[in-house]
Design a protein around this motif. Structure first.
Motif, PDB file in Angstrom:
ATOM      1  N   TYR A  27       0.836  -1.212   0.000  1.00  0.00           N
ATOM      2  CA  TYR A  27       0.000   0.000   0.000  1.00  0.00           C
ATOM      3  C   TYR A  27       0.868   1.259   0.000  1.00  0.00           C
ATOM      4  O   TYR A  27       0.404   2.346  -0.307  1.00  0.00           O
ATOM      5  CB  TYR A  27      -1.001  -0.032   1.178  1.00  0.00           C
ATOM      6  CG  TYR A  27      -0.400   0.259   2.523  1.00  0.00           C
ATOM      7  CD1 TYR A  27      -0.468   1.525   3.096  1.00  0.00           C
ATOM      8  CD2 TYR A  27       0.254  -0.741   3.254  1.00  0.00           C
ATOM      9  CE1 TYR A  27       0.090   1.802   4.333  1.00  0.00           C
ATOM     10  CE2 TYR A  27       0.806  -0.477   4.485  1.00  0.00           C
ATOM     11  CZ  TYR A  27       0.724   0.794   5.023  1.00  0.00           C
ATOM     12  OH  TYR A  27       1.280   1.064   6.245  1.00  0.00           O
ATOM     13  N   GLN A  63       9.803   1.478   9.302  1.00  0.00           N
ATOM     14  CA  GLN A  63       8.393   1.884   9.432  1.00  0.00           C
ATOM     15  C   GLN A  63       7.992   2.118  10.900  1.00  0.00           C
ATOM     16  O   GLN A  63       8.648   2.877  11.568  1.00  0.00           O
ATOM     17  CB  GLN A  63       7.495   0.858   8.712  1.00  0.00           C
ATOM     18  CG  GLN A  63       7.671   0.917   7.193  1.00  0.00           C
ATOM     19  CD  GLN A  63       7.212   2.242   6.607  1.00  0.00           C
ATOM     20  OE1 GLN A  63       6.208   2.805   7.013  1.00  0.00           O
ATOM     21  NE2 GLN A  63       7.963   2.759   5.646  1.00  0.00           N
ATOM     22  N   SER A  64       6.983   1.395  11.381  1.00  0.00           N
ATOM     23  CA  SER A  64       6.449   1.763  12.709  1.00  0.00           C
ATOM     24  C   SER A  64       7.355   1.415  13.872  1.00  0.00           C
ATOM     25  O   SER A  64       7.070   1.820  15.009  1.00  0.00           O
ATOM     26  CB  SER A  64       5.093   1.100  12.927  1.00  0.00           C
ATOM     27  OG  SER A  64       4.163   1.715  12.083  1.00  0.00           O
ATOM     28  N   LYS A  67       8.306   4.317  15.761  1.00  0.00           N
ATOM     29  CA  LYS A  67       7.372   4.971  16.701  1.00  0.00           C
ATOM     30  C   LYS A  67       7.873   4.852  18.149  1.00  0.00           C
ATOM     31  O   LYS A  67       7.487   5.643  19.008  1.00  0.00           O
ATOM     32  CB  LYS A  67       5.958   4.384  16.549  1.00  0.00           C
ATOM     33  CG  LYS A  67       5.333   4.750  15.178  1.00  0.00           C
ATOM     34  CD  LYS A  67       3.954   4.158  14.980  1.00  0.00           C
ATOM     35  CE  LYS A  67       3.224   4.741  13.784  1.00  0.00           C
ATOM     36  NZ  LYS A  67       3.271   4.078  12.543  1.00  0.00           N
ATOM     37  N   PHE A  95      -3.989  -0.744  12.618  1.00  0.00           N
ATOM     38  CA  PHE A  95      -3.097   0.376  12.938  1.00  0.00           C
ATOM     39  C   PHE A  95      -3.497   1.700  12.308  1.00  0.00           C
ATOM     40  O   PHE A  95      -3.153   2.765  12.789  1.00  0.00           O
ATOM     41  CB  PHE A  95      -1.640   0.042  12.581  1.00  0.00           C
ATOM     42  CG  PHE A  95      -1.372  -0.229  11.124  1.00  0.00           C
ATOM     43  CD1 PHE A  95      -1.250  -1.528  10.662  1.00  0.00           C
ATOM     44  CD2 PHE A  95      -1.205   0.815  10.222  1.00  0.00           C
ATOM     45  CE1 PHE A  95      -0.977  -1.790   9.325  1.00  0.00           C
ATOM     46  CE2 PHE A  95      -0.928   0.565   8.887  1.00  0.00           C
ATOM     47  CZ  PHE A  95      -0.832  -0.749   8.431  1.00  0.00           C
ATOM     48  N   ASN A 114      -1.266   4.585  14.135  1.00  0.00           N
ATOM     49  CA  ASN A 114      -0.885   5.755  13.335  1.00  0.00           C
ATOM     50  C   ASN A 114      -1.401   7.060  13.942  1.00  0.00           C
ATOM     51  O   ASN A 114      -0.671   8.061  13.986  1.00  0.00           O
ATOM     52  CB  ASN A 114      -1.394   5.610  11.907  1.00  0.00           C
ATOM     53  CG  ASN A 114      -0.615   4.553  11.139  1.00  0.00           C
ATOM     54  OD1 ASN A 114       0.168   3.804  11.726  1.00  0.00           O
ATOM     55  ND2 ASN A 114      -0.825   4.477   9.834  1.00  0.00           N
ATOM     56  N   GLU A 158       5.160   7.282   0.331  1.00  0.00           N
ATOM     57  CA  GLU A 158       4.081   7.277   1.319  1.00  0.00           C
ATOM     58  C   GLU A 158       3.285   8.577   1.271  1.00  0.00           C
ATOM     59  O   GLU A 158       2.069   8.576   1.451  1.00  0.00           O
ATOM     60  CB  GLU A 158       4.628   7.024   2.730  1.00  0.00           C
ATOM     61  CG  GLU A 158       3.473   6.907   3.705  1.00  0.00           C
ATOM     62  CD  GLU A 158       3.777   6.226   5.019  1.00  0.00           C
ATOM     63  OE1 GLU A 158       4.938   5.912   5.296  1.00  0.00           O
ATOM     64  OE2 GLU A 158       2.808   6.036   5.781  1.00  0.00           O
ATOM     65  N   ASN A 165      -3.565   8.497   6.470  1.00  0.00           N
ATOM     66  CA  ASN A 165      -2.827   9.302   7.447  1.00  0.00           C
ATOM     67  C   ASN A 165      -3.195  10.779   7.327  1.00  0.00           C
ATOM     68  O   ASN A 165      -3.280  11.494   8.330  1.00  0.00           O
ATOM     69  CB  ASN A 165      -1.320   9.098   7.261  1.00  0.00           C
ATOM     70  CG  ASN A 165      -0.882   7.719   7.750  1.00  0.00           C
ATOM     71  OD1 ASN A 165      -1.423   7.213   8.737  1.00  0.00           O
ATOM     72  ND2 ASN A 165       0.069   7.108   7.066  1.00  0.00           N
ATOM     73  N   TYR A 189       6.137  12.848   9.915  1.00  0.00           N
ATOM     74  CA  TYR A 189       5.700  11.465  10.172  1.00  0.00           C
ATOM     75  C   TYR A 189       6.182  10.519   9.055  1.00  0.00           C
ATOM     76  O   TYR A 189       6.741   9.451   9.324  1.00  0.00           O
ATOM     77  CB  TYR A 189       4.162  11.420  10.299  1.00  0.00           C
ATOM     78  CG  TYR A 189       3.617  10.013  10.386  1.00  0.00           C
ATOM     79  CD1 TYR A 189       3.664   9.294  11.572  1.00  0.00           C
ATOM     80  CD2 TYR A 189       3.087   9.380   9.249  1.00  0.00           C
ATOM     81  CE1 TYR A 189       3.190   7.984  11.643  1.00  0.00           C
ATOM     82  CE2 TYR A 189       2.616   8.072   9.309  1.00  0.00           C
ATOM     83  CZ  TYR A 189       2.669   7.381  10.511  1.00  0.00           C
ATOM     84  OH  TYR A 189       2.222   6.088  10.564  1.00  0.00           O
ATOM     85  N   CYS A 193       8.889   7.308   9.434  1.00  0.00           N
ATOM     86  CA  CYS A 193       8.561   5.931   9.016  1.00  0.00           C
ATOM     87  C   CYS A 193       9.559   5.409   7.979  1.00  0.00           C
ATOM     88  O   CYS A 193       9.737   4.194   7.839  1.00  0.00           O
ATOM     89  CB  CYS A 193       7.159   5.876   8.407  1.00  0.00           C
ATOM     90  SG  CYS A 193       5.838   6.169   9.593  1.00  0.00           S
ATOM     91  N   TYR A 241      -0.724  -3.677  17.377  1.00  0.00           N
ATOM     92  CA  TYR A 241      -2.083  -3.279  16.971  1.00  0.00           C
ATOM     93  C   TYR A 241      -3.117  -4.266  17.507  1.00  0.00           C
ATOM     94  O   TYR A 241      -3.067  -4.596  18.685  1.00  0.00           O
ATOM     95  CB  TYR A 241      -2.157  -3.109  15.438  1.00  0.00           C
ATOM     96  CG  TYR A 241      -0.857  -2.588  14.904  1.00  0.00           C
ATOM     97  CD1 TYR A 241      -0.406  -1.336  15.319  1.00  0.00           C
ATOM     98  CD2 TYR A 241      -0.037  -3.335  14.091  1.00  0.00           C
ATOM     99  CE1 TYR A 241       0.808  -0.843  14.897  1.00  0.00           C
ATOM    100  CE2 TYR A 241       1.175  -2.855  13.659  1.00  0.00           C
ATOM    101  CZ  TYR A 241       1.600  -1.609  14.077  1.00  0.00           C
ATOM    102  OH  TYR A 241       2.803  -1.141  13.676  1.00  0.00           O
ATOM    103  N   VAL A 259       5.512  -2.310   9.141  1.00  0.00           N
ATOM    104  CA  VAL A 259       5.053  -2.954   7.905  1.00  0.00           C
ATOM    105  C   VAL A 259       6.194  -3.247   6.920  1.00  0.00           C
ATOM    106  O   VAL A 259       5.964  -3.849   5.879  1.00  0.00           O
ATOM    107  CB  VAL A 259       3.915  -2.171   7.201  1.00  0.00           C
ATOM    108  CG1 VAL A 259       2.646  -2.170   8.035  1.00  0.00           C
ATOM    109  CG2 VAL A 259       4.347  -0.764   6.822  1.00  0.00           C
TER     110      VAL A 259
HETATM  111  O1  DON Z   1       1.695   5.038   8.267  1.00  0.00           O
HETATM  112  C1  DON Z   1       1.814   3.927   7.779  1.00  0.00           C
HETATM  113  O2  DON Z   1       0.859   3.281   7.373  1.00  0.00           O
HETATM  114  C2  DON Z   1       3.212   3.334   7.701  1.00  0.00           C
HETATM  115  N1  DON Z   1       4.184   4.350   7.438  1.00  0.00           N
HETATM  116  C3  DON Z   1       3.585   2.664   8.988  1.00  0.00           C
HETATM  117  C4  DON Z   1       2.703   1.504   9.302  1.00  0.00           C
HETATM  118  C5  DON Z   1       3.332   0.496  10.185  1.00  0.00           C
HETATM  119  O3  DON Z   1       4.465   0.111  10.095  1.00  0.00           O
HETATM  120  C6  DON Z   1       2.455  -0.106  11.159  1.00  0.00           C
HETATM  121  N2  DON Z   1       1.797   0.851  11.888  1.00  0.00           N
HETATM  122  N3  DON Z   1       1.610   1.644  12.595  1.00  0.00           N
END
Ligand code: DON
Length: 305
Positions: A27, A63-64, A67, A95, A114, A158, A165, A189, A193, A241, A259
Motif C-alpha cells: 500500500y 516503518q512503525s 514509533k 493500525f 498511526n 508514502e 494518514n 511522520y 517511518c 495493533y 510494515v
Molecule cells: O503510516 C503507515 O501506514 C506506515 N508508514 C507505517 C505503518 C506500520 O508500520 C504499522 N503501523 N503503525
C-alpha cells in the motif's frame, strides 16, 4: 550468549524455507520492491555482545518500529503531560483505523497506532526547530551510530499514497489535538517511518529499554527507569495493533512491529532481539518474525512471564 546463539541458528534453519503465507506490504508502493526472501535476526545482550544470522546487516524500512524512538523523544520533552495528548490503552483495531477517534474526541488510544504516532510527531514539531534533522541526530546520538538515514523515495512514496494518514491528521486537528500545520506534521511522520536500519543496528539502539539503562555518549540516561518501564508496558500491550494480545500470548516480550517486516522485542533483564522478514500476516505483522520469536522465547525460556 552461547545458548541464545545455538537456539537462533537452529530456529533460523527450521524457518528459513517454510511456506510463508504472508504478503509484502504494497500500500506504500516503494515497499513492494523488497526481496520477500530476506530473513535476518540479531540479538544484543545487555553486556553488549552481539550475534546475528541471515540478512541481519541489510538495511530495511523500519516503518512503525520508529514509533518507539519518536515516543521516547516526545516523552523526554513532555514527561507525564504527554498522556494528556495520547492514551495508553490497546486499541484492538487496525493500525490505520479512524474508528475510535470520534468517540474519543481526537485523543488516540496509544502512541503506536498511526493516529497516536501522528500526535507524537505534532508534539515533536512543537519542540524542534528543524524536526527531521534533529530527530535523526537524536537517533544517531543514542545509538552512537552516524549511519542512520531517511529513505527519501519511501517517504515520497508514502506521501503520495498516505490518504488515511492525511485523513487521521486532519480529523485529529478538528478536535484541537494537532497544534501545527498538518502538512508539516505529516511530512515529519512520513520521514520518520522511512528510516532505514539493519537488524543489528536495531538490536543495539533499543538497549536503552533494558534494565541497565544505557546512557548516551555524555553519560546521561536516555530515559528514567520509570519512563523505560512505561514504554515497555505500552509495547507489550499495544506494539502489535489488534494482534498485541496474540504477541504477548505467544512470545511474552514487549515488542514493536513495522510494515517493512521488522520486529523488535526487549527482554528487560537480558537482551534486545530483532527479526526481519518482509511478508506480513493479515494484521500487518511479520509472519515469520512472530513465529521465530515464539520459538526463540519458548526454547530459551526467556520471556518476561
Ligand atoms: O503510516 C503507515 O501506514 C506506515 N508508514 C507505517 C505503518 C506500520 O508500520 C504499522 N503501523 N503503525
Amino acid at each position: 550468549m552461547e545458548n541464545y546463539k545455538e537456539v537462533i541458528e537452529c530456529v533460523y534453519d527450521d524457518l528459513k524455507h517454510i511456506n510463508d503465507t504472508g504478503k509484502v506490504a504494497d500500500y506504500i508502493p516503494e515497499l513492494a520492491f523488497v526481496d520477500s526472501n530476506n530473513f535476518g535476526i540479531s540479538i544484543t545482550t545487555i553486556d553488549k555482545q552481539n550475534f546475528g544470522v541471515g540478512d541481519f546487516e541489510k538495511k530495511f524500512s523500519i516503518q512503525s518500529v520508529s514509533k518507539i524512538l519518536s515516543l521516547t523523544l516526545a516523552y523526554k520533552f513532555e514527561g507525564a503531560k504527554l498522556w494528556d495528548r495520547v492514551d495508553v490503552e490497546p486499541s484492538g483495531n487496525p493500525f490505520n483505523s479512524l474508528l475510535q477517534l470520534e468517540a474519543d474526541f481526537g485523543k488516540p488510544r496509544n502512541p503506536f497506532i498511526n493516529a497516536g504516532a501522528i500526535v507524537i510527531c505534532d508534539v515533536l514539531v512543537s519542540h524542534l526547530k528543524n524536526p527531521k534533522k534533529e530527530f535523526l541526530e537524536f537517533c544517531r546520538e543514542i545509538s552512537n551510530n552516524q549511519n542512520i538515514n531517511y529513505n527519501e523515495k519511501v517517504a515520497e512514496s508514502e506521501k503520495t499514497s498516505g490518504f488515511r494518514n492525511v485523513a487521521l491528521c486532519n480529523f485529529i486537528k478538528s478536535f484541537g489535538n494537532i497544534k501545527n500545520d498538518v502538512d508539516d506534521v505529516l511530512d515529519f511522520y512520513f520521514h520518520i517511518c522511512s528510516i532505514e536500519m539493519t537488524c543489528k543496528e536495531l538490536s543495539e539502539i533499543f538497549l536503552f529499554l533494558t534494565d541497565d539503562q544505557y546512557t548516551n555518549k555524555k553519560g546521561e540516561s536516555i530515559l528514567t527507569e520509570s519512563q523505560a518501564k512505561r514504554i515497555n508496558a505500552i509495547m507489550l500491550t499495544c506494539g502489535f495493533y489488534d494482534e498485541s494480545g496474540e504477541f504477548a500470548f505467544r512470545v511474552g516480550l514487549p515488542g514493536k512491529s513495522g510494515v517493512g517486516g521488522g520486529i523488535v522485542a526487549i527482554h528487560p533483564d537480558e537482551y534486545c532481539i530483532t527479526v526481519w522478514s518482509p511478508k506480513l500476516n493479515k494484521k500487518g505483522n511479520s509472519y515469520k518474525g512472530m513465529l521465530f520469536l515464539e520459538k526463540f522465547t519458548t526454547k530459551t525460556a526467556s520471556s518476561i512471564f
